[in-house]
Write a protein that holds these residues in place. Structure first.
Motif, PDB file in Angstrom:
ATOM      1  N   SER A   4       0.849  -1.198  -0.135  1.00  0.00           N
ATOM      2  CA  SER A   4       0.146  -0.047   0.031  1.00  0.00           C
ATOM      3  C   SER A   4       0.984   1.261   0.013  1.00  0.00           C
ATOM      4  O   SER A   4       2.017   1.384   0.566  1.00  0.00           O
ATOM      5  CB  SER A   4      -0.999   0.031   1.021  1.00  0.00           C
ATOM      6  N   GLY A   6       0.615   5.870  -0.641  1.00  0.00           N
ATOM      7  CA  GLY A   6      -0.655   6.887  -0.791  1.00  0.00           C
ATOM      8  C   GLY A   6       0.415   8.285  -0.533  1.00  0.00           C
ATOM      9  O   GLY A   6       1.575   8.213  -0.064  1.00  0.00           O
ATOM     10  N   PHE A 145      -3.937   5.832  -2.682  1.00  0.00           N
ATOM     11  CA  PHE A 145      -3.673   4.793  -1.703  1.00  0.00           C
ATOM     12  C   PHE A 145      -4.497   3.500  -1.958  1.00  0.00           C
ATOM     13  O   PHE A 145      -5.687   3.355  -2.323  1.00  0.00           O
ATOM     14  CB  PHE A 145      -4.057   5.426  -0.345  1.00  0.00           C
ATOM     15  N   THR A 146      -3.689   2.269  -1.774  1.00  0.00           N
ATOM     16  CA  THR A 146      -4.242   1.140  -2.109  1.00  0.00           C
ATOM     17  C   THR A 146      -4.026   0.113  -1.277  1.00  0.00           C
ATOM     18  O   THR A 146      -2.781  -0.101  -0.865  1.00  0.00           O
ATOM     19  CB  THR A 146      -3.563   0.588  -3.528  1.00  0.00           C
ATOM     20  N   LEU A 162      -6.045   4.229   5.454  1.00  0.00           N
ATOM     21  CA  LEU A 162      -7.161   4.033   4.298  1.00  0.00           C
ATOM     22  C   LEU A 162      -8.158   5.287   4.560  1.00  0.00           C
ATOM     23  O   LEU A 162      -8.387   6.134   3.796  1.00  0.00           O
ATOM     24  CB  LEU A 162      -8.196   2.819   4.434  1.00  0.00           C
ATOM     25  N   ASN A 165      -6.474   8.827   4.068  1.00  0.00           N
ATOM     26  CA  ASN A 165      -6.314   9.265   2.811  1.00  0.00           C
ATOM     27  C   ASN A 165      -7.664   9.570   2.244  1.00  0.00           C
ATOM     28  O   ASN A 165      -7.841  10.460   1.460  1.00  0.00           O
ATOM     29  CB  ASN A 165      -5.819   8.190   2.260  1.00  0.00           C
ATOM     30  N   LEU A 166      -8.604   8.821   2.690  1.00  0.00           N
ATOM     31  CA  LEU A 166     -10.050   9.002   2.182  1.00  0.00           C
ATOM     32  C   LEU A 166     -10.364  10.645   2.455  1.00  0.00           C
ATOM     33  O   LEU A 166     -11.104  11.397   1.576  1.00  0.00           O
ATOM     34  CB  LEU A 166     -10.739   8.103   2.997  1.00  0.00           C
ATOM     35  N   CYS A 172      -9.480   6.299  -2.553  1.00  0.00           N
ATOM     36  CA  CYS A 172      -8.647   5.235  -2.228  1.00  0.00           C
ATOM     37  C   CYS A 172      -9.343   4.123  -2.795  1.00  0.00           C
ATOM     38  O   CYS A 172     -10.434   3.815  -3.204  1.00  0.00           O
ATOM     39  CB  CYS A 172      -8.878   4.830  -0.676  1.00  0.00           C
TER      40      CYS A 172
END
Ligand code: OGA
Ligand code: NM2
Ligand code: ZN
Length: 420
Positions: A4, A6, A145-146, A162, A165-166, A172
């Motif tokens: 991941s 980001g 972001f993954t 997560l 970033n969201l 994301c």
């Protein structure tokens, strides 16, 4: 194992807590400015803070229920000008002895965090995605972001990154979710709870018979945010791709705040029109599963500004925009020009992030900021393509962020020390 990345990766938790370093929370001198009803603290890092006496009394820890953090009682008029008999630093705490004999003891790091300086106040009230985190297509392709679905479910540190970033970047991607309905419910249970709307708690995006919404066809959907036609437009949206179309069905995403910024800088007159002219959005129909009739309508500016002039939300949706425009007929052509300009800028290749979701992907985005669209799909795909969607409110997302922040940050420090 999915790597991941980001905008904010390993240091997310630390960066998220407003940073107060060691020197900044060491007080060197306290003094009273009686005439102004102020108490001043000079800190080791050279900063000075001024605290109103009335505010200190109001926030005296003995007036706060330490179990739930809620204030008990309230200041009386007579207390508003209560004087401090003395102030001192004792064992790293600030002690105020009030003229009526009461005593208040404040942890100094709490005081520093509650400094009234303009920067500190800005950090408290700012709700705006700062310019550094606005994105164009290149940047989001590099830095989206993954993470893996199983990691979000199992690991608070991944969930934190997560949600961080969201909230800050606005989009994301979660990969490798099981390819069945019900996964959004698992995801949302990790965060808090879902935002229900008349389309259902979870909605199925498929090409349907007698579609009550353009989303439920196999046609293309123009860039839009969902549900500007209800007053409490959902803040976040989650789309789980269960089956993707063979042909077509790609999605595109645009940072609406970035486009608004470009519009403001290059076409200020258009920006002015979109931030001041109210358009009507309407949604009227029936939900087939429940028979629920709905009829929602709003009047709002496509770009909503906060009182300080920052862009707060975008309400762009050409599918649910209805007929009424609250403007002089002579101005209407200019309003259409501005509206069209926003779309033209959004569809420019530099802004448009295209992605074809694959089965098991969950794309998560901020519906108040990020516009999304989809391409048409045909043939067998028109029957097969299947997404499940839901919404969430920002209070729920932020609440989870704050609730796990300290634990995640502490664990990260322990892990870092162990690795060093
Ligand atoms: C929607 C929507 C995207 C898609 O349902 O509102 O934008 O890919 N769907 O079908
Ligand atoms: N759905 C997907 O605002 C809109 O009509 C967007 C919403 C139907 C819940 C689509
Ligand atoms: Zn949509």
């Amino acid at each position: 194992m999915l790597r991941s990345c980001g905008f904010v990766a390993a240091s997310a938790a630390r960066a998220f807590s407003r940073h107060v370093n060691a020197a900044s929370s060491v007080p060197q001198r306290v003094s009273l400015a009686e005439s102004d009803h102020l108490l001043s603290v000079d800190w080791k890092d050279g900063h000075s803070s001024a605290y109103p006496l009335v505010w200190l009394l109001d926030n005296c820890p003995s007036r706060i229920n330490s179990g739930n953090g809620q204030r008990v009682g309230r200041l009386t008029r007579r207390e508003l000008r209560l004087r401090a008999a003395s102030v001192s630093l004792e064992k790293g705490r600030l002690v105020v002895r009030w003229e009526n004999g009461e005593l208040s003891v404040f942890p100094v790091d709490w005081l520093r965090r509650h400094c009234f300086s303009p920067t500190s106040r800005h950090a408290f009230v700012s709700d705006h995605a700062d310019d550094a985190k606005l994105w164009d297509a290149d940047r989001i392709r590099r830095e989206l972001f993954t993470c893996a679905f199983a990691d979000v479910i199992a690991d608070d540190a991944v969930l934190f990154r997560l949600l961080f970033n969201l909230d800050n970047v606005g989009i994301c991607l979660i990969k490798e979710a099981p390819k069945t309905e019900g996964q959004l419910a698992r995801l949302c249970a990790r965060v808090g709870f879902v935002r229900e709307t008349h389309y259902g708690t979870y909605f199925t995006v498929k090409s349907k018979e007698n579609p009550n919404n353009n989303a439920y066809t196999s046609s293309a959907l123009d860039l839009h945010v969902d549900l500007p036609q209800i007053t409490r437009t959902p803040d976040f949206q989650f789309l789980h791709c269960i089956t993707q179309a063979g042909e077509g069905g790609e999605n595109c995403f645009v940072d609406g705040f970035r486009v608004a910024q470009v519009l403001r800088d290059k076409y200020p007159d258009d920006y002015y029109l979109l931030t001041t002219t109210k358009l009507q959005y309407t949604d009227r129909g029936c939900e087939p599963d429940t028979g629920l009739l709905f009829h929602n309508t709003t009047m709002r500016c496509p770009i909503e500004l906060a009182s300080n002039g920052d862009v707060k939300r975008v309400y762009i949706n050409n599918h649910t925009r209805s007929s009424f425009i609250d403007a002089d007929p002579k101005k209407i052509l200019r309003v259409y020009e501005a509206w069209t300009r926003f779309y033209d800028l959004s569809y420019e290749a530099r802004h448009l992030f295209r992605i074809k979701l694959t089965s098991g992907d969950v794309i998560c985005f901020k519906n108040s900021r990020v516009l999304h669209g989809r391409e048409a799909f045909t043939g067998r795909s028109a029957i097969e393509r299947h997404l499940q969607g839901c919404y969430m409110d920002e209070d729920v997302v932020r609440s989870k962020l704050l609730s796990i922040r300290d634990a995640v940050s502490n664990k990260q420090q322990v892990d870092n020390q162990a690795a060093a």
